[in-house]
Design a protein around this motif. Sequence first.
Motif, PDB file in Angstrom:
ATOM      1  N   ASP A   1       0.792  -1.243  -0.059  1.00 27.37           N
ATOM      2  CA  ASP A   1      -0.092  -0.089  -0.187  1.00 27.37           C
ATOM      3  C   ASP A   1       0.796   1.318   0.024  1.00 27.37           C
TER       4      ASP A   1
ATOM      5  N   ARG B   1      -4.928   9.194   1.425  1.00 26.12           N
ATOM      6  CA  ARG B   1      -6.300   8.603   0.513  1.00 26.12           C
ATOM      7  C   ARG B   1      -6.272   7.302   0.573  1.00 26.12           C
ATOM      8  N   ALA B   2      -4.940   6.525   0.515  1.00 29.40           N
ATOM      9  CA  ALA B   2      -4.904   5.144   0.875  1.00 29.40           C
ATOM     10  C   ALA B   2      -5.411   4.695   2.001  1.00 29.40           C
TER      11      ALA B   2
ATOM     12  N   THR C   1      -9.279   4.648   1.792  1.00 32.41           N
ATOM     13  CA  THR C   1      -9.770   3.303   1.031  1.00 32.41           C
ATOM     14  C   THR C   1      -9.882   2.243   2.123  1.00 32.41           C
ATOM     15  N   LYS C   2      -8.432   2.145   2.943  1.00 31.76           N
ATOM     16  CA  LYS C   2      -8.330   0.770   3.853  1.00 31.76           C
ATOM     17  C   LYS C   2      -9.210   0.918   4.732  1.00 31.76           C
TER      18      LYS C   2
ATOM     19  N   ASP D   1     -14.798   6.982   1.602  1.00 29.28           N
ATOM     20  CA  ASP D   1     -14.523   7.448   0.262  1.00 29.28           C
ATOM     21  C   ASP D   1     -13.312   8.523   0.044  1.00 29.28           C
ATOM     22  N   PRO D   2     -12.070   8.311  -0.495  1.00 33.75           N
ATOM     23  CA  PRO D   2     -11.213   8.854  -0.690  1.00 33.75           C
ATOM     24  C   PRO D   2     -11.341  10.307  -1.485  1.00 33.75           C
TER      25      PRO D   2
END
Length: 284
Positions: free
Chosen positions: A70, A88-89, A92-93, A97-98
């Motif tokens: 990641d 943003r990662a 998502t994880k 919502d990024p």
Amino acid sequence: MLAYILSQPRSGSTVLTAMLDKRKGVVCMPESSFPQALGVVSRKERDDRRWMAALYLGSTFPPTPLSFEDALACMEGSDEQILHALGRALATKIGRDPTEVRTIVWKTTRTIGMHRGPLSTSGRFIVLRRHPHNVFESQSRFDYGVRNRRPLRYAFFAQSYEYALSRLPVDRTFLINYDDAEKRLSELLGFLQLDDRGTWETGSSSLDLVAKSCSWLAQITEEFRNTDVEKRARLTPETLKLVDRSLALTRPLRSFMGPVRAHSDRRSMSHIWDFARQRLAENS
């Protein structure tokens, strides 16, 4: 936008992080010195994406939900682009919502005087302070602060932090006290150029995920309750006087604390490099 929470250890930075992380549009990263590490990496290290991913993992405490792969996918572009990509990662994880993310918050209480990395971005700084009696009392109860259980040593430690915090640009800095954190949250969101859109409707929090393996975080993720007055009462009157006298004695020395802070930061960063090498070996 990027934001950086800076404070002495045991000043309530995790509590403030938990408050911000609930607000829609905000994602808070686990405590990390990675933004500071970006300011001291060599050109050769910067060009090695695998090393940079290992450096993120090695500089982050407690454990990050992001895997090595990641982090590796985020290591391209400028410092600002990398820090945004990691945020943003993480969103998502944890199921957020990024595209809804407006502000990514990084906090550190360790390499506090290393400003080059954060200053290279357009990010803003949040300086959190807590009553010094509470900081002293709290550090005295945890292994991290075992060396600061003597009032005079704690005072020098505190002044080195205040020296580092005084070097931040005033126009990019928001000062907040722990006692006022909850009632000034809307004002803080405004400083971060965020409208208060309520709380996240989906996903979790990195703090919630980490709390599953770090029991000391479980209380932090619950509803905020300020018990500082009760905690200060645990200290004897004699101890309180010693703390106050020590702080008064060392305050005039604050402007000379640069070498002290730099030594401590270099030592912390040396440990981070060791951790990063371990992470790189584990993922080679």
